[in-house]
Design a protein around this motif. Sequence first.
Motif, PDB file in Angstrom:
ATOM      1  N   ASP A 183       3.379  22.344   0.161  1.00 24.79           N
ATOM      2  CA  ASP A 183       2.512  21.198   0.526  1.00 24.79           C
ATOM      3  C   ASP A 183       1.921  20.515  -0.692  1.00 24.79           C
ATOM      4  OD1 ASP A 183       3.044  21.851   3.026  1.00 24.79           O
ATOM      5  OD2 ASP A 183       1.038  22.627   3.557  1.00 24.79           O
ATOM      6  N   GLU A 184       1.617  21.370  -1.710  1.00 18.17           N
ATOM      7  CA  GLU A 184       0.910  20.785  -2.858  1.00 18.17           C
ATOM      8  C   GLU A 184       1.822  19.944  -3.732  1.00 18.17           C
ATOM      9  OE1 GLU A 184      -2.531  21.999  -6.029  1.00 18.17           O
ATOM     10  OE2 GLU A 184      -1.102  23.519  -5.396  1.00 18.17           O
ATOM     11  N   VAL A 185       3.048  20.274  -3.729  1.00 17.58           N
ATOM     12  CA  VAL A 185       3.945  19.529  -4.611  1.00 17.58           C
ATOM     13  C   VAL A 185       4.787  18.488  -3.897  1.00 17.58           C
ATOM     14  CG1 VAL A 185       4.155  20.889  -6.675  1.00 17.58           C
ATOM     15  CG2 VAL A 185       5.240  21.679  -4.586  1.00 17.58           C
ATOM     16  N   THR A 186       5.140  18.737  -2.629  1.00 16.21           N
ATOM     17  CA  THR A 186       5.924  17.712  -1.910  1.00 16.21           C
ATOM     18  C   THR A 186       4.988  16.610  -1.438  1.00 16.21           C
ATOM     19  OG1 THR A 186       5.739  19.141  -0.025  1.00 16.21           O
ATOM     20  CG2 THR A 186       7.874  19.091  -1.113  1.00 16.21           C
ATOM     21  N   PRO A 187       5.449  15.342  -1.464  1.00 17.51           N
ATOM     22  CA  PRO A 187       4.560  14.207  -1.204  1.00 17.51           C
ATOM     23  C   PRO A 187       4.307  13.929   0.278  1.00 17.51           C
ATOM     24  CG  PRO A 187       6.731  13.408  -1.779  1.00 17.51           C
ATOM     25  CD  PRO A 187       6.813  14.897  -1.791  1.00 17.51           C
ATOM     26  N   THR A 188       4.154  14.940   1.143  1.00 17.46           N
ATOM     27  CA  THR A 188       3.851  14.684   2.557  1.00 17.46           C
ATOM     28  C   THR A 188       2.494  14.011   2.698  1.00 17.46           C
ATOM     29  OG1 THR A 188       3.031  16.915   2.627  1.00 17.46           O
ATOM     30  CG2 THR A 188       5.192  16.532   3.606  1.00 17.46           C
ATOM     31  N   LYS A 189       1.583  14.308   1.799  1.00 15.35           N
ATOM     32  CA  LYS A 189       0.239  13.725   1.824  1.00 15.35           C
ATOM     33  C   LYS A 189       0.277  12.205   1.755  1.00 15.35           C
ATOM     34  CE  LYS A 189      -3.996  15.705   0.330  1.00 15.35           C
ATOM     35  NZ  LYS A 189      -4.749  16.133  -0.845  1.00 15.35           N
ATOM     36  N   VAL A 190       1.213  11.701   1.022  1.00 17.74           N
ATOM     37  CA  VAL A 190       1.381  10.251   0.879  1.00 17.74           C
ATOM     38  C   VAL A 190       1.670   9.636   2.242  1.00 17.74           C
ATOM     39  CG1 VAL A 190       2.764   8.466  -0.190  1.00 17.74           C
ATOM     40  CG2 VAL A 190       2.203  10.540  -1.450  1.00 17.74           C
ATOM     41  N   ASP A 191       2.588  10.252   2.992  1.00 15.13           N
ATOM     42  CA  ASP A 191       2.947   9.754   4.329  1.00 15.13           C
ATOM     43  C   ASP A 191       1.733   9.730   5.240  1.00 15.13           C
ATOM     44  OD1 ASP A 191       6.268  11.174   4.512  1.00 15.13           O
ATOM     45  OD2 ASP A 191       5.504   9.274   3.709  1.00 15.13           O
ATOM     46  N   ASN A 192       0.970  10.808   5.227  1.00 17.07           N
ATOM     47  CA  ASN A 192      -0.221  10.914   6.074  1.00 17.07           C
ATOM     48  C   ASN A 192      -1.183   9.761   5.860  1.00 17.07           C
ATOM     49  OD1 ASN A 192       0.266  13.047   7.608  1.00 17.07           O
ATOM     50  ND2 ASN A 192      -0.710  14.556   6.258  1.00 17.07           N
ATOM     51  N   SER A 193      -1.540   9.526   4.625  1.00 15.85           N
ATOM     52  CA  SER A 193      -2.535   8.490   4.346  1.00 15.85           C
ATOM     53  C   SER A 193      -1.989   7.120   4.706  1.00 15.85           C
ATOM     54  CB  SER A 193      -2.963   8.531   2.886  1.00 15.85           C
ATOM     55  OG  SER A 193      -1.912   8.085   2.086  1.00 15.85           O
ATOM     56  N   PHE A 194      -0.654   7.009   4.503  1.00 17.34           N
ATOM     57  CA  PHE A 194      -0.059   5.722   4.857  1.00 17.34           C
ATOM     58  C   PHE A 194      -0.219   5.460   6.358  1.00 17.34           C
ATOM     59  CE2 PHE A 194       3.744   3.714   6.654  1.00 17.34           C
ATOM     60  CZ  PHE A 194       3.525   2.435   6.180  1.00 17.34           C
ATOM     61  N   ILE A 195       0.082   6.463   7.180  1.00 25.30           N
ATOM     62  CA  ILE A 195      -0.039   6.299   8.634  1.00 25.30           C
ATOM     63  C   ILE A 195      -1.495   6.048   9.011  1.00 25.30           C
ATOM     64  CG2 ILE A 195       0.100   7.563  10.826  1.00 25.30           C
ATOM     65  CD1 ILE A 195       2.641   8.902   9.594  1.00 25.30           C
ATOM     66  N   TYR A 196      -2.374   6.774   8.318  1.00 26.31           N
ATOM     67  CA  TYR A 196      -3.804   6.662   8.593  1.00 26.31           C
ATOM     68  C   TYR A 196      -4.303   5.235   8.352  1.00 26.31           C
ATOM     69  CZ  TYR A 196      -8.645   8.287   8.523  1.00 26.31           C
ATOM     70  OH  TYR A 196      -9.950   8.490   8.786  1.00 26.31           O
ATOM     71  N   LEU A 242       0.825  -1.193   0.000  1.00 26.26           N
ATOM     72  CA  LEU A 242       0.000   0.000   0.000  1.00 26.26           C
ATOM     73  C   LEU A 242       0.865   1.251   0.000  1.00 26.26           C
ATOM     74  CD1 LEU A 242      -3.171  -0.088   0.385  1.00 26.26           C
ATOM     75  CD2 LEU A 242      -2.683   1.116   2.512  1.00 26.26           C
ATOM     76  N   TYR A 243       1.957   1.174   0.741  1.00 22.92           N
ATOM     77  CA  TYR A 243       2.843   2.323   0.830  1.00 22.92           C
ATOM     78  C   TYR A 243       3.397   2.669  -0.554  1.00 22.92           C
ATOM     79  CZ  TYR A 243       6.884   5.173   1.874  1.00 22.92           C
ATOM     80  OH  TYR A 243       7.794   6.180   1.883  1.00 22.92           O
ATOM     81  N   LEU A 244       3.880   1.622  -1.191  1.00 19.52           N
ATOM     82  CA  LEU A 244       4.449   1.834  -2.527  1.00 19.52           C
ATOM     83  C   LEU A 244       3.379   2.384  -3.461  1.00 19.52           C
ATOM     84  CD1 LEU A 244       6.605  -1.383  -2.810  1.00 19.52           C
ATOM     85  CD2 LEU A 244       7.400   0.981  -2.570  1.00 19.52           C
ATOM     86  N   PHE A 245       2.262   1.733  -3.459  1.00 20.86           N
ATOM     87  CA  PHE A 245       1.164   2.089  -4.342  1.00 20.86           C
ATOM     88  C   PHE A 245       0.702   3.515  -4.113  1.00 20.86           C
ATOM     89  CE2 PHE A 245      -3.462   2.321  -4.941  1.00 20.86           C
ATOM     90  CZ  PHE A 245      -3.513   2.104  -6.309  1.00 20.86           C
ATOM     91  N   SER A 246       0.513   3.831  -2.847  1.00 20.63           N
ATOM     92  CA  SER A 246      -0.023   5.161  -2.544  1.00 20.63           C
ATOM     93  C   SER A 246       1.000   6.246  -2.882  1.00 20.63           C
ATOM     94  CB  SER A 246      -0.461   5.240  -1.084  1.00 20.63           C
ATOM     95  OG  SER A 246       0.660   5.041  -0.265  1.00 20.63           O
ATOM     96  N   ALA A 247       2.290   5.929  -2.708  1.00 24.14           N
ATOM     97  CA  ALA A 247       3.324   6.900  -3.058  1.00 24.14           C
ATOM     98  C   ALA A 247       3.236   7.216  -4.547  1.00 24.14           C
ATOM     99  CB  ALA A 247       4.690   6.351  -2.709  1.00 24.14           C
ATOM    100  N   ASN A 248       3.109   6.160  -5.340  1.00 24.99           N
ATOM    101  CA  ASN A 248       2.977   6.330  -6.779  1.00 24.99           C
ATOM    102  C   ASN A 248       1.728   7.099  -7.134  1.00 24.99           C
ATOM    103  OD1 ASN A 248       5.264   5.225  -7.796  1.00 24.99           O
ATOM    104  ND2 ASN A 248       4.474   3.129  -7.651  1.00 24.99           N
TER     105      ASN A 248
END
Lengths: 224, 425
Positions: free
Chosen positions: B146-159, B29-35
């Motif tokens: 925030d919009e361009v750096t992938p911090t959002k990916v990390d958040n959803s992963f933790i979630y 999921l981590y890999l997938f969501s990052a992509n």
Amino acid sequence: MKILYIEDEKEINEWLRAELTKAYYEVYAFKSYHEFKEHHSEEITFDLAILDVMLPGLDGFSIARRLKKEQTDLPIIMLTARSQLEDKLEGLSIADDYVTKPFQVEEILARMQVLLRRFEKDEEVISVKHLEINLKNKTIINTNNNQEILLTQKQYALLNYFVVHGNQILTKEQLYEAVWNEEYIDGDKTLMVHIRYLREKIEEDPSHPEIVETIRGIGYRVRL
Amino acid sequence: MKKIANSLFFRFIVLIVIALVFLQTVMLLYLFSANFEKMKNNQLNLTQIEEKWTNDVKEATPDSIDKIVEKWHSRFEKSQYFYVDGQGELQKEWYIQIDESLPKIWDTMKTTRFIQEHYDAKLYTVIRFVGDKEENGFLVLQILRDEVTPTKVDNSFIYIGGIFLILYLIISFIFFFKIIKRLVRLEKAMTVRENGLPVHTKIAKKDEIGKVEVAFNQMIDELEEAKEKQEEEEQLRKELIANLSHDLKTPLTKIRAASHDIPKENQYLIDQNIDKMSELIDNLMSYTLLTADKVTFELEEKRIDRLVNQSIALWYPVFEESDFEVEVELEQTTWVVDDNQFSRVLDNVFQNVLRHADRGKYLGIFLKDNCLVIQDKGPGIEAHSENKGAGIGLNVIDLMTSKMFLSFKIESNQLGTKIMLKEKD
């Protein structure tokens, strides 16, 4: 006075029947409930029943239960060889009194008298010293002068209880609870006061009572 | 197969497998969501954005600035723009979301400060000359990092990972909690007593614990059966003793019946011995039942003075007949006793006094300071030569009093016997 007596032991049966007959009771003796039902005509109503517990067929307790069902005011004495408490208690919940074997005739006669008086089947008039007490009319005559003695309701109830339980020593609690129908509270003087008034009315010399005896430390007694 | 599925072992393995699958899933999921996040941001990272912006502005003229801004804004919602012309005057601002109060006139110093302030700041800032010519002025792009750096990916992963972890913990907890609950229930069934036996437990599942429960219930069934049998035997024994007493007493009554017409003197002797015999039978019976623990004692707070009073009231006429002096002093006293059994103790004591202390013609009953003393002036217990049976009577008293937690003491000499009853401390 008609007495029903059921006992399977022949010797005991014959002995007690003879002794009771000697004491002017009309005894109908049987060896079992079965025999009683077979030979007994329905017209006779008994004044008292004496039943052995251990009987062939229906035991004494069951017979007592049946007799009480037909005639609730029939006093019943159980004869039991088992002096174990459970037996006594079971017996007393159905019967009115019990006598343990090997009994003396005097003991049975005394218990019978108590029960007959309690169930008001005794002679109507009982004499105590100079008194003639009519339990049916609730009147008391002083035979010295043939005058009626008038008692209050409580005084009469006391005297009546004494007479019905004649020759027995009655404790304060017993008397109070029987006459007042309330629990006796230690130190309550009501009973003593009533006994004093009663003595003043019935005794020839109230300071040396002869009818209502005080048994020191134990209670009171009326000897018949 | 069903057997295996029912076992705890199997379910434990399933739990482990779930854990492993979960780990794998989270990693995938981590890999997938990052992509996925990358795709969503038009596959652009900051460097690419800078490159594109440089290209777009290099080819622009001051007239086409609006078009470029519109194009970029449609791609990056959280972006803002401003244009400064060749003379260093702020000409236009677009979509300003974070107001920085831009200076109206831009000289070298102000421009340098602006660049310095925006290096690595929250707003990613790119400054380029329009058409790559200084006289055209410059166009500035500012995008929220925030919009361009992938911090959002990390958040959803933790979630999502968190949800899975909690879910896994819940499943594990339920698994073990159920086991513990059943074990506790079993323990309760073992410790709770109903009629002196543990109670049956409910069999919920056919796993290993279930088997223990079945075995446990079987054991209780067997215990119940054994107890029933024992009770039956006890009842039989009780009956036997009771019947024995009846069988012994009936002939005694017959002897009494037969003796009614013999000379008075002999009759008295027979009567006396019949009574003695009957008393011995009673005591023997009581002794047997008491030592076999077959007598039930219902202990309750009772007024001892009243019980003693009632008892002596019944006995008094007998003592009176034998010319006894009876002295009674009863203080208000409450003990925990079985009233019926206590009365029997008193009966036995009085019977003994009547039988053995006739010489003293005295009976004293004193209930004072929580101690009941029954006193006579007979020849003492040692002197009971002809009445050996007294021993069993005293033994019965001793047994009964100890079952009511009363202490029973005898003091006896040739001047009399003193029996003392007290509540044990």
